[in-house]
Motif scaffolding. Structure first.
Motif, PDB file in Angstrom:
ATOM      1  N   MET A 176      37.953  26.310  40.128  1.00  0.00           N
ATOM      2  CA  MET A 176      39.186  27.259  39.686  1.00  0.00           C
ATOM      3  C   MET A 176      38.527  28.753  39.625  1.00  0.00           C
ATOM      4  O   MET A 176      39.221  29.548  40.207  1.00  0.00           O
ATOM      5  CB  MET A 176      39.800  27.071  38.459  1.00  0.00           C
ATOM      6  N   GLU A 177      37.564  28.846  39.228  1.00  0.00           N
ATOM      7  CA  GLU A 177      36.838  30.323  39.120  1.00  0.00           C
ATOM      8  C   GLU A 177      36.493  30.772  40.665  1.00  0.00           C
ATOM      9  O   GLU A 177      36.874  31.874  40.781  1.00  0.00           O
ATOM     10  CB  GLU A 177      35.354  30.349  38.388  1.00  0.00           C
ATOM     11  N   VAL A 195      38.881  36.892  39.240  1.00  0.00           N
ATOM     12  CA  VAL A 195      39.920  37.504  39.910  1.00  0.00           C
ATOM     13  C   VAL A 195      39.587  38.916  39.865  1.00  0.00           C
ATOM     14  O   VAL A 195      39.478  39.674  40.993  1.00  0.00           O
ATOM     15  CB  VAL A 195      41.554  37.486  39.790  1.00  0.00           C
ATOM     16  N   ILE A 196      39.183  39.655  38.818  1.00  0.00           N
ATOM     17  CA  ILE A 196      38.608  41.016  38.722  1.00  0.00           C
ATOM     18  C   ILE A 196      37.255  41.150  39.470  1.00  0.00           C
ATOM     19  O   ILE A 196      37.082  42.040  40.132  1.00  0.00           O
ATOM     20  CB  ILE A 196      38.594  41.503  37.066  1.00  0.00           C
ATOM     21  N   THR A 222      47.317  41.573  36.151  1.00  0.00           N
ATOM     22  CA  THR A 222      47.774  42.782  36.028  1.00  0.00           C
ATOM     23  C   THR A 222      46.619  43.791  35.921  1.00  0.00           C
ATOM     24  O   THR A 222      47.128  44.966  36.857  1.00  0.00           O
ATOM     25  CB  THR A 222      48.555  42.904  34.448  1.00  0.00           C
ATOM     26  N   MET A 223      45.483  43.572  35.575  1.00  0.00           N
ATOM     27  CA  MET A 223      44.494  44.468  35.506  1.00  0.00           C
ATOM     28  C   MET A 223      44.071  44.733  36.911  1.00  0.00           C
ATOM     29  O   MET A 223      43.519  45.847  37.464  1.00  0.00           O
ATOM     30  CB  MET A 223      43.284  44.012  34.620  1.00  0.00           C
ATOM     31  N   PHE A 224      44.145  43.715  37.538  1.00  0.00           N
ATOM     32  CA  PHE A 224      43.632  43.739  39.140  1.00  0.00           C
ATOM     33  C   PHE A 224      44.641  44.966  39.741  1.00  0.00           C
ATOM     34  O   PHE A 224      44.323  45.724  40.726  1.00  0.00           O
ATOM     35  CB  PHE A 224      44.049  42.348  39.860  1.00  0.00           C
ATOM     36  N   GLU A 225      45.960  45.016  39.486  1.00  0.00           N
ATOM     37  CA  GLU A 225      46.733  45.749  40.115  1.00  0.00           C
ATOM     38  C   GLU A 225      46.359  47.018  39.779  1.00  0.00           C
ATOM     39  O   GLU A 225      46.416  47.994  40.543  1.00  0.00           O
ATOM     40  CB  GLU A 225      48.302  45.357  39.831  1.00  0.00           C
ATOM     41  N   LEU A 226      46.286  47.334  38.546  1.00  0.00           N
ATOM     42  CA  LEU A 226      45.872  48.719  37.903  1.00  0.00           C
ATOM     43  C   LEU A 226      44.776  49.289  38.332  1.00  0.00           C
ATOM     44  O   LEU A 226      44.598  50.308  38.919  1.00  0.00           O
ATOM     45  CB  LEU A 226      45.778  48.698  36.401  1.00  0.00           C
ATOM     46  N   GLU A 256      40.705  34.813  45.630  1.00  0.00           N
ATOM     47  CA  GLU A 256      41.905  35.661  45.505  1.00  0.00           C
ATOM     48  C   GLU A 256      41.853  37.047  45.070  1.00  0.00           C
ATOM     49  O   GLU A 256      42.388  37.930  45.605  1.00  0.00           O
ATOM     50  CB  GLU A 256      42.841  35.076  44.240  1.00  0.00           C
ATOM     51  N   GLY A 257      40.947  37.352  44.348  1.00  0.00           N
ATOM     52  CA  GLY A 257      40.609  38.710  44.213  1.00  0.00           C
ATOM     53  C   GLY A 257      40.055  39.357  45.150  1.00  0.00           C
ATOM     54  O   GLY A 257      40.265  40.782  45.503  1.00  0.00           O
ATOM     55  N   PHE A 258      39.215  38.842  45.929  1.00  0.00           N
ATOM     56  CA  PHE A 258      38.321  39.260  47.175  1.00  0.00           C
ATOM     57  C   PHE A 258      39.322  39.770  48.211  1.00  0.00           C
ATOM     58  O   PHE A 258      39.286  40.644  48.936  1.00  0.00           O
ATOM     59  CB  PHE A 258      37.191  38.361  47.446  1.00  0.00           C
TER      60      PHE A 258
END
Length: 684
Positions: free
Chosen positions: A581-582, A546-547, A506-510, A588-590
């Motif tokens: 997993m990290e 992801v952030i 959610t924070m990624f999208e924001l 994914e975030g990149f």
């Protein structure tokens, strides 16, 4: 023969004015006491008592909770509430004559009133009943000897011996205020839901569907009711057999016998239905409450009768804009450069704010901000929506303005207030924007919810950059945006600490949306502070991968870091010593959001390709859901290009010869085409 509505409105206006005056006076007294410069360590007992009395006078009185007067008689007879008792005693039993019926009702009301049982309208009823008795006296003075009065049963005992109240009534009526207010009355379409108590209609009925069934089916009432309930279940694909109906009927009669009742009531039937047909499931029974006990019937009124002012204005406006009421969907493609289409757009946006679902905005195939497409589909129930909002104002414009003010006063989230600001622009409600901006400014000054502020900023920046606001509002909008951005810059790194996977996404999208908004704002100071915040968030420990991947990507996209630094970060975060997993979440975030970096930058591509190649198959299967989610939002063509590139293997990194080739580029010849491109753009 009830008290005129104009007098009731005037009384309420006077009460509100007196309350405001008392509050202002009390506030002034408290302020004057505060201004006194007296050095006292502790108040005396007399001062404490005086202070308590002052506070008691300022605070509004606690509302008294009233109980339904009929519920006292219902409890004695073993009923759950007064409505069930009234139905059993006076509505269902038909073996008594009319005179006995009225005598029984009068006896009940007289007993309750003589016992001092209070109702919620006692203070108002004193004036109303005095006026009713005065009307009866005036009618008697006209030499009528047989007078029939239709009134609520509670008023019955007060209208019998009217001579005993004559002197007291004169005093009460003399104190009533005079009012020249013009009042018009009309009929409104009823619905079963409106008639029920569940909708908040105070004089309503709990089970209008049941009462309509009783009226329409004087014979075999219970059997037909159970059949109607069974059919409602079958319509919802719930298995109900004939045996369910029979067993429900038997159980209902058994319950009535245990309660010493001579006939079935809705209470016994409902308990039997919930036990047998619903198998004790209260959720299933809620369906019967909504569909059958209350019902969804919609009434109609003749066209020649007067209409609610809001409805009349709505119909007149629709007629002036040549909009037809049709049950078949009809699409209107509006060109906002045309006066009529612009008026239609404003009208549709105001209806949307009012919650009238007649016009639905849809996708427009034509490009340009001056194009809008709406689909209109009329339903009779929309008249009810209009009437529900009639108390906001007599016109669509005034009702929308009042409704926005009410919503703004109730909302505490800055993001919701900004959404209202953005919605007011196309609705041409600039007078409401002033109130909303003041509210946004006040709430943002005390708000500490970073997520709410981040949700508020993109639409606020869009309004600031592209919205059609007046010049007087522009500076205020800039100040609010700067205030919100400063709070986000300070608190974002700490807000991202310790978030779980869902909250991090959610924070990624924001963060991504706010990054786009800041680029649209195009102010170097804010952009620099934003990238500093992103860098600080990336460097913090305890931030989800992801952030972190998102932060690295944003730093690269905004030229805060070069490709060499990005390559170093990628190598560091994809190292084999990091938990798999990290690593997957970082990837994914990149890459989430755009495939361009993988398609055209072979250095980043080679690092990711090498990492995938080195991960063993068992770990890769565990990481696959996360990676698949990252690639799922790419366009089909982008995914196809990535697949072809993966099939070819590692990409070749450009050598220094490429820069030599660019050195021979003829800049002067390329610039010669720019004037023609400029002409084409201006012409379009």
């Amino acid at each position: 023969m009830d008290l005129p509505a104009a007098i009731s409105f005037k009384i309420k206006q006077n009460q509100i004015a007196e309350a405001q005056k008392a509050a202002e006076q009390a506030a002034a007294e408290l302020e004057s006491e505060t201004d006194l410069d007296i050095d006292i360590d502790a108040p005396t007992a007399a001062e404490e008592s005086t202070e308590k009395e002052t506070i008691t006078e300022v605070l509004p009185p606690t509302p008294i909770s009233y109980k339904d007067p009929l519920s006292y008689l219902a409890e004695i007879a073993g009923f759950k509430d007064g409505e069930d008792w009234w139905e059993y005693q006076f509505e269902s039993i038909s073996n008594s004559n009319a005179e006995a019926h009225f005598e029984a009702v009068q006896l009940c009301m007289s007993t309750l009133r003589e016992a001092g049982i209070s109702s919620s309208l006692d203070e108002e009823n004193i004036r109303r009943e005095a006026y009713m008795r005065q009307i009866i006296r005036e009618t008697q003075n006209e030499l009528y000897t047989e007078i029939a009065v239709v009134c609520g049963a509670w008023h019955g005992p007060a209208l019998v011996d009217i001579d005993a109240y004559e002197k007291e009534d004169r005093k009460i009526l003399k104190k009533l205020p005079k009012s020249r207010m013009k009042i018009a009355a009309t009929w409104i379409p009823w619905t079963n839901n409106r008639l029920s108590l569940f909708s908040g209609y105070g004089a309503g009925l709990r089970a209008p569907g049941w009462y309509a069934h009783c009226w329409e089916n004087p014979e075999e009432l219970e059997i037909k009711w159970l059949v109607k309930v069974a059919q409602a279940f079958r319509d919802e694909e719930v298995d109900i057999s004939t045996a369910h109906v029979l067993e429900s009927y038997r159980l209902a009669y058994a319950l009535a016998s245990l309660r010493n009742r001579s006939q079935l009531s809705l209470a016994e039937l409902s308990e039997a239905i919930q036990t047998v047909m619903c198998m004790g499931d209260a959720i299933l029974f809620d369906l019967i409450k909504e569909r059958v006990i209350v019902g969804d019937v919609l009434g109609r009124i003749p066209d020649h009768l007067p209409k609610v002012p809001l409805q009349a204005d709505f119909e007149a406006t629709a007629k002036s804009m040549r909009l037809k009421f049709s049950a078949m969907p009809k699409q209107y493609d509006l060109d906002l450069r045309k006066p009529l289409d612009l008026k239609r757009s404003v009208f549709f946006h105001r209806l949307a704010l009012l919650g009238i679902e007649w016009a639905t905005k849809t996708y427009s195939r034509n490009k340009g901000t001056f194009k809008e497409s709406w689909v209109l589909k009329w339903e009779e129930a929309m008249y009810i929506q209009l009437i529900d909002r009639a108390y906001f104002g007599n016109t669509i414009h005034s009702a929308t303005t009042a409704m926005i003010k009410k919503d703004a006063d109730e909302v505490r989230m800055v993001s919701k207030l900004v959404e209202l600001v953005a919605a007011c622009l196309p609705a041409d409600l600039f007078e409401s924007i002033d109130h909303l901006l003041l509210k946004v400014s006040n709430e943002s000054a005390i708000s500490t919810d970073v997520i709410d502020l981040m949700q508020a900023l993109p639409p606020l920046i869009n309004v600031l950059k592209y919205g059609d606001v007046r010049n007087s509002d522009l500076q205020q909008l800039q100040q609010i945006a700067a205030q919100l951005l400063s709070k986000v810059f300070i608190n974002l790194p700490n807000t991202c600490y310790g978030l779980d996977e869902d909250s991090s996404n959610t924070m990624f999208e924001l963060i991504s949306e706010l990054n786009v908004a800041i680029n649209i704002l195009d102010q170097d100071t804010f952009k620099s502070e934003w990238l500093d915040t992103i860098e600080q968030t990336r460097a913090n420990s305890g931030v989800h991968s992801v952030i972190v991947g998102c932060c690295v990507r944003l730093l690269l996209d905004n030229d805060r870091i070069d490709f060499e630094q990005a390559q170093n970060y990628t190598t560091y975060y994809l190292h084999a010593n990091n938990p798999p997993m990290e690593v997957a979440h970082w990837v994914e975030g990149f890459i989430r959001g755009s495939a361009m970096i993988l398609t055209y930058d072979n250095r980043i591509w080679n690092i990711l390709y090498k990492w995938v190649d080195e991960v063993d198959s068992e770990q890769f299967m565990q990481l696959l859901p996360v990676l698949r989610r990252a690639f799922s939002k790419f366009q089909y063509g982008e995914r196809r290009q990535i697949g072809l590139k993966a099939k070819a293997g590692m990409g070749s990194i450009p050598s220094a010869t490429a820069t030599e080739e660019t050195a021979s580029f003829d800049t002067e010849r390329a610039e010669s085409i720019l004037p023609f491109i400029h002409k084409l753009l201006v012409a379009s």
